[in-house]
Design a protein around this motif. Sequence first.
Motif, PDB file in Angstrom:
ATOM      1  N   GLU A 162       0.816  -1.212   0.000  1.00  0.00           N
ATOM      2  CA  GLU A 162       0.000   0.000   0.000  1.00  0.00           C
ATOM      3  C   GLU A 162       0.851   1.264   0.000  1.00  0.00           C
ATOM      4  OE1 GLU A 162      -2.583  -0.181   3.319  1.00  0.00           O
ATOM      5  OE2 GLU A 162      -3.892  -1.715   2.485  1.00  0.00           O
ATOM      6  N   HIS A 163       2.009   1.202   0.651  1.00  0.00           N
ATOM      7  CA  HIS A 163       2.868   2.379   0.757  1.00  0.00           C
ATOM      8  C   HIS A 163       4.034   2.343  -0.224  1.00  0.00           C
ATOM      9  CE1 HIS A 163       0.873   2.366   4.793  1.00  0.00           C
ATOM     10  NE2 HIS A 163       0.807   3.654   4.533  1.00  0.00           N
ATOM     11  N   ALA A 164       3.967   1.442  -1.203  1.00  0.00           N
ATOM     12  CA  ALA A 164       5.079   1.315  -2.156  1.00  0.00           C
ATOM     13  C   ALA A 164       5.307   2.595  -2.941  1.00  0.00           C
ATOM     14  CB  ALA A 164       4.817   0.145  -3.103  1.00  0.00           C
ATOM     15  N   ALA A 165       4.254   3.374  -3.162  1.00  0.00           N
ATOM     16  CA  ALA A 165       4.398   4.598  -3.940  1.00  0.00           C
ATOM     17  C   ALA A 165       5.142   5.698  -3.183  1.00  0.00           C
ATOM     18  CB  ALA A 165       3.026   5.115  -4.373  1.00  0.00           C
ATOM     19  N   LEU A 166       5.339   5.526  -1.886  1.00  0.00           N
ATOM     20  CA  LEU A 166       5.999   6.564  -1.091  1.00  0.00           C
ATOM     21  C   LEU A 166       7.509   6.546  -1.239  1.00  0.00           C
ATOM     22  CD1 LEU A 166       3.941   6.324   2.231  1.00  0.00           C
ATOM     23  CD2 LEU A 166       3.673   7.982   0.383  1.00  0.00           C
ATOM     24  N   GLY A 167       8.067   5.432  -1.656  1.00  0.00           N
ATOM     25  CA  GLY A 167       9.517   5.353  -1.787  1.00  0.00           C
ATOM     26  C   GLY A 167       9.962   3.929  -2.020  1.00  0.00           C
ATOM     27  N   THR A 168      11.217   3.794  -2.413  1.00  0.00           N
ATOM     28  CA  THR A 168      11.766   2.467  -2.700  1.00  0.00           C
ATOM     29  C   THR A 168      12.470   1.862  -1.500  1.00  0.00           C
ATOM     30  OG1 THR A 168      13.798   3.465  -3.532  1.00  0.00           O
ATOM     31  CG2 THR A 168      12.045   3.022  -5.134  1.00  0.00           C
ATOM     32  N   THR A 169      12.698   2.644  -0.451  1.00  0.00           N
ATOM     33  CA  THR A 169      13.313   2.136   0.772  1.00  0.00           C
ATOM     34  C   THR A 169      12.401   2.419   1.951  1.00  0.00           C
ATOM     35  OG1 THR A 169      14.493   4.198   1.275  1.00  0.00           O
ATOM     36  CG2 THR A 169      15.608   2.604  -0.168  1.00  0.00           C
ATOM     37  N   VAL A 170      12.612   1.674   3.030  1.00  0.00           N
ATOM     38  CA  VAL A 170      11.787   1.872   4.225  1.00  0.00           C
ATOM     39  C   VAL A 170      11.992   3.274   4.780  1.00  0.00           C
ATOM     40  CG1 VAL A 170      11.374   1.092   6.589  1.00  0.00           C
ATOM     41  CG2 VAL A 170      11.777  -0.583   4.780  1.00  0.00           C
ATOM     42  N   ALA A 171      13.254   3.731   4.798  1.00  0.00           N
ATOM     43  CA  ALA A 171      13.536   5.068   5.331  1.00  0.00           C
ATOM     44  C   ALA A 171      12.872   6.151   4.480  1.00  0.00           C
ATOM     45  CB  ALA A 171      15.039   5.295   5.405  1.00  0.00           C
ATOM     46  N   GLY A 172      13.011   6.052   3.171  1.00  0.00           N
ATOM     47  CA  GLY A 172      12.420   7.055   2.291  1.00  0.00           C
ATOM     48  C   GLY A 172      10.912   7.074   2.358  1.00  0.00           C
ATOM     49  N   ALA A 173      10.302   5.888   2.378  1.00  0.00           N
ATOM     50  CA  ALA A 173       8.846   5.822   2.456  1.00  0.00           C
ATOM     51  C   ALA A 173       8.334   6.355   3.789  1.00  0.00           C
ATOM     52  CB  ALA A 173       8.385   4.384   2.246  1.00  0.00           C
ATOM     53  N   ALA A 174       9.037   6.050   4.883  1.00  0.00           N
ATOM     54  CA  ALA A 174       8.610   6.547   6.194  1.00  0.00           C
ATOM     55  C   ALA A 174       8.722   8.061   6.277  1.00  0.00           C
ATOM     56  CB  ALA A 174       9.445   5.889   7.290  1.00  0.00           C
ATOM     57  N   ALA A 175       9.794   8.618   5.704  1.00  0.00           N
ATOM     58  CA  ALA A 175       9.956  10.078   5.706  1.00  0.00           C
ATOM     59  C   ALA A 175       8.841  10.749   4.922  1.00  0.00           C
ATOM     60  CB  ALA A 175      11.311  10.463   5.136  1.00  0.00           C
ATOM     61  N   GLN A 176       8.504  10.192   3.779  1.00  0.00           N
ATOM     62  CA  GLN A 176       7.426  10.772   2.974  1.00  0.00           C
ATOM     63  C   GLN A 176       6.086  10.627   3.674  1.00  0.00           C
ATOM     64  OE1 GLN A 176       7.715  12.539   0.033  1.00  0.00           O
ATOM     65  NE2 GLN A 176       5.572  12.980   0.527  1.00  0.00           N
ATOM     66  N   ARG A 177       5.894   9.506   4.359  1.00  0.00           N
ATOM     67  CA  ARG A 177       4.650   9.305   5.104  1.00  0.00           C
ATOM     68  C   ARG A 177       4.517  10.342   6.214  1.00  0.00           C
ATOM     69  NH1 ARG A 177      -0.549   8.234   5.300  1.00  0.00           N
ATOM     70  NH2 ARG A 177      -1.203   7.148   7.183  1.00  0.00           N
ATOM     71  N   ALA A 178       5.632  10.642   6.907  1.00  0.00           N
ATOM     72  CA  ALA A 178       5.607  11.652   7.961  1.00  0.00           C
ATOM     73  C   ALA A 178       5.263  13.021   7.390  1.00  0.00           C
ATOM     74  CB  ALA A 178       6.955  11.691   8.679  1.00  0.00           C
ATOM     75  N   ALA A 179       5.856  13.353   6.253  1.00  0.00           N
ATOM     76  CA  ALA A 179       5.556  14.641   5.627  1.00  0.00           C
ATOM     77  C   ALA A 179       4.090  14.718   5.208  1.00  0.00           C
ATOM     78  CB  ALA A 179       6.469  14.850   4.421  1.00  0.00           C
ATOM     79  N   ASP A 180       3.548  13.621   4.691  1.00  0.00           N
ATOM     80  CA  ASP A 180       2.135  13.604   4.296  1.00  0.00           C
ATOM     81  C   ASP A 180       1.218  13.782   5.507  1.00  0.00           C
ATOM     82  OD1 ASP A 180       2.999  13.221   1.727  1.00  0.00           O
ATOM     83  OD2 ASP A 180       2.541  11.072   1.673  1.00  0.00           O
ATOM     84  N   LEU A 181       1.554  13.129   6.625  1.00  0.00           N
ATOM     85  CA  LEU A 181       0.738  13.264   7.827  1.00  0.00           C
ATOM     86  C   LEU A 181       0.783  14.691   8.359  1.00  0.00           C
ATOM     87  CD1 LEU A 181       1.673   9.953   9.721  1.00  0.00           C
ATOM     88  CD2 LEU A 181      -0.507  10.494   8.620  1.00  0.00           C
ATOM     89  N   ALA A 182       1.952  15.328   8.282  1.00  0.00           N
ATOM     90  CA  ALA A 182       2.078  16.704   8.768  1.00  0.00           C
ATOM     91  C   ALA A 182       1.279  17.671   7.907  1.00  0.00           C
ATOM     92  CB  ALA A 182       3.552  17.110   8.792  1.00  0.00           C
ATOM     93  N   ALA A 183       1.136  17.363   6.630  1.00  0.00           N
ATOM     94  CA  ALA A 183       0.445  18.264   5.711  1.00  0.00           C
ATOM     95  C   ALA A 183      -1.075  18.138   5.780  1.00  0.00           C
ATOM     96  CB  ALA A 183       0.915  17.992   4.283  1.00  0.00           C
ATOM     97  N   GLU A 184      -1.586  17.148   6.494  1.00  0.00           N
ATOM     98  CA  GLU A 184      -3.029  16.973   6.567  1.00  0.00           C
ATOM     99  C   GLU A 184      -3.659  18.133   7.349  1.00  0.00           C
ATOM    100  OE1 GLU A 184      -3.926  13.215   8.218  1.00  0.00           O
ATOM    101  OE2 GLU A 184      -3.187  12.070   6.493  1.00  0.00           O
ATOM    102  N   PRO A 185      -4.678  18.775   6.792  1.00  0.00           N
ATOM    103  CA  PRO A 185      -5.310  19.920   7.493  1.00  0.00           C
ATOM    104  C   PRO A 185      -5.902  19.540   8.842  1.00  0.00           C
ATOM    105  CG  PRO A 185      -5.970  19.826   5.177  1.00  0.00           C
ATOM    106  CD  PRO A 185      -5.255  18.546   5.464  1.00  0.00           C
ATOM    107  N   SER A 186      -6.306  18.291   8.993  1.00  0.00           N
ATOM    108  CA  SER A 186      -6.961  17.875  10.236  1.00  0.00           C
ATOM    109  C   SER A 186      -5.972  17.509  11.336  1.00  0.00           C
ATOM    110  CB  SER A 186      -7.869  16.664   9.962  1.00  0.00           C
ATOM    111  OG  SER A 186      -7.107  15.585   9.437  1.00  0.00           O
ATOM    112  N   ALA A 187      -4.670  17.589  11.051  1.00  0.00           N
ATOM    113  CA  ALA A 187      -3.675  17.206  12.051  1.00  0.00           C
ATOM    114  C   ALA A 187      -3.747  18.141  13.257  1.00  0.00           C
ATOM    115  CB  ALA A 187      -2.280  17.230  11.441  1.00  0.00           C
ATOM    116  N   ALA A 188      -3.930  17.580  14.427  1.00  0.00           N
ATOM    117  CA  ALA A 188      -4.018  18.368  15.656  1.00  0.00           C
ATOM    118  C   ALA A 188      -2.628  18.647  16.201  1.00  0.00           C
ATOM    119  CB  ALA A 188      -4.862  17.632  16.700  1.00  0.00           C
TER     120      ALA A 188
END
Length: 778
Positions: free
Chosen positions: A461-487
């Motif tokens: 499911e998260h393969a589109a975020l990156g080719t490595t675990v580190a890269g995908a996790a970093a992109q996932r963190a950035a996506d979560l931070a950009a969510e307008p609903s983030a408290a």
Amino acid sequence: MSGPPTGGDRESGVPAGGERLSTAPAGGGRVSGVSVLGVRHHGPGSARAVRRELERLRPDAILIEGPPEADALVTLAPGLEPPVALLAHVPAEPSRAAFWPFATFSPEWQAILYGTSAGIPVRFCDLPAAHSLAGDPDGPDEPEPAQVDPIGSLAAAAGYDDPERWWEDVVEHRDGDTPFEVIAEAMAAVREGHEPGGREARREAYMRKTLRAAVKQGFGRIAVICGAWHVPALTGPMPSAAADNAVLRGLPKVKAELTWVPWTYGRLASWSGYGAGITSPGWYHHLFDAPDRPVERWLAQAAGVLRDEGLAVSSAHVIESVRLAQSLAVLRGRPLAGLGEVTEAARAVLCEGDDLAVELIQRRMVVGDRLGHVSDGTPMVPLQRDLREQQRRLKLKPEALDRELDLDLRKPLDLDRSHLLHRLALLGVGWGTPGQARGKGTFRETWTLRWRPEHDLALIEHAALGTTVAGAAAQRAADLAAEPSAALADLTSLVERCLLADLPEALPDVLAALSAKAALDTDVTRLMAALPAMVRAHRYGDVRGTSAEGLAVIVRSMLERIRVGLPVAVTGLDDEAAADLLKHVDAVHSAVALLPDTTPDGAPDGASDGASDGASGGAAEGAGPRGRWLSTLRGISDRQDLHGLIEGRLTRILLDSGELDDAGDRMSRAMSRGQAPARAAAWVEGFLAGDGLLLVHDPRLLALVDGWLSGLPGDQFTDVLPLLRRTFGGFAAPERRAIGERLRSAGRDEGEGEQDVDERRAAAAVATVLSIIGKASG
């Protein structure tokens, strides 16, 4: 591979739209034509019978119930270690997925192994996953909506009240001699008058389409392995090819990709893509691997499991349990003792009636903790492959059972392991569950590791975020931070998780979002709830060697907003609100103690920079974080409108911090007769919250509490007793004993003081008494 848990087969001549498919009886005769072997998915008896029948028939093509997109994956099967599953997913929407599991004792798996070893083409003949995942109205993983329960009907006809027990007796316990033809004839009788519809009709139409294509390609001997429910649809009078094509015309379709993934027996027991999940995969594995004396071998292994747990189980226990199981089977008219009989024998003899021991056998043996394995040549998304490489490098083998892992973050290997587990957690791959570290140092972590099949789906499911675990996790963190609903609390937690996972490339985006959210948030309780995580993140920059640039600025900004808003927040609170706010005050106070106590320009605490926000006065204004925070608390503690709980707690915090020298006077005022007993009790509760060592080591404060409490009238004592009981009940037992000893000691000292006599002052009285009684004084 959906279908009811059924078994059986019949083979006969099949007209199909003017063509005739030559078939051969399963029990003998010609070996040309089409042989349809109906099975029960995940049945050890069916698996052995299919293997024997294929060796006898020696077909030149094998068709198996399953998605045809997986045909190219069949050649990988010999290098896999079951249980494994075919995973089909939509690349554009990976959460849309379906699994088709296989165990060693699955008839389809044995057919695949036979075909690949003999060089025989093996193909799947079920409805393609491209259609199933496109929104089929019956769903891709649901069992067939049969109008009758075929096994239940046949079992009832045979006089059985348990369909599963009937199936085991007539099929699974026949040592590979499955009566395909007989059971198929019975299945045809059960299906008589049944008109398949919906997804069932589409599946069977595609099976017939695949069978016709194999015949047209010139295969002379074709073996079909499918659930017995479908056998009559492939061997009886069939619709024409045009009719089947009409059923399949216009089906929705998506692009689907398939691969092999590891599976577990626990998942096989709880859910199955076949719609034929089994509750005892470990038992079935045993029946398949040990056809010779399975009951004796099973109970001997059960004894070994109990011995490993320190239970005394002898060879005599095993012998008697075998006898009991066999006797139960005879009494119940069974050809072989089944799982029910061996479980009852184990409970009565091996476990001596102990349900916990029976549960241990159930967990270890009946279900089992086996985890499959796929080879390196199996198609994987880059994210999966990177994780596999890291698992090898870090010596972390995925396992289906819980494994405790203690990490010392001062060691490079353990630190890398921690980073990987935290990165996977950001991606929703909960391979590791963090636990409570056994030591007090911040350099220790504990994890409980357990691999589950759905983790592979999360990686896809998260393969589109990156080719490595580190890269995908970093992109996932950035996506979560950009969510307008983030408290605000979510963002502070995200900062902490980024530092734990060593993702410095994700921090700028997360910190920017956090700074923007903190600048707009005026709710002091939300700021107080968020600050501790930020302070912990600041500390990780030191402990883990990770840069925490920008955190100090945000922490100072949040702390200043808390200092400004706290005096207002403590006004007009009821009991519940006061208790809730104190939790935040304690958390912030503990967090501030972790901060380097310097001013923004690097001066030590106490060096004023002239700043003042009006939250409080005093020399500490403009000092470091700790001094400014304590100055705020000192200013609030002098107010007369505070809730007793808050006033008492602030007094204790300031006393422990060395900021008060009049705590006794404050306690005296709080517990004076002019105060309501309920407020005084709340003050005591706040002051003594946490531990009772203060009363043990400070006789004056203990005397104040004792004097106040003993001076209360009876009715007032009854009113405050619940509050006091809650306060003192929170102390550790040794602390309560020590307080009691101090009070007893104080009472004894007071009593002894009253017995002391001043002989000089008493001399005149003694002389008078002696003269009265007629004795001269000497």
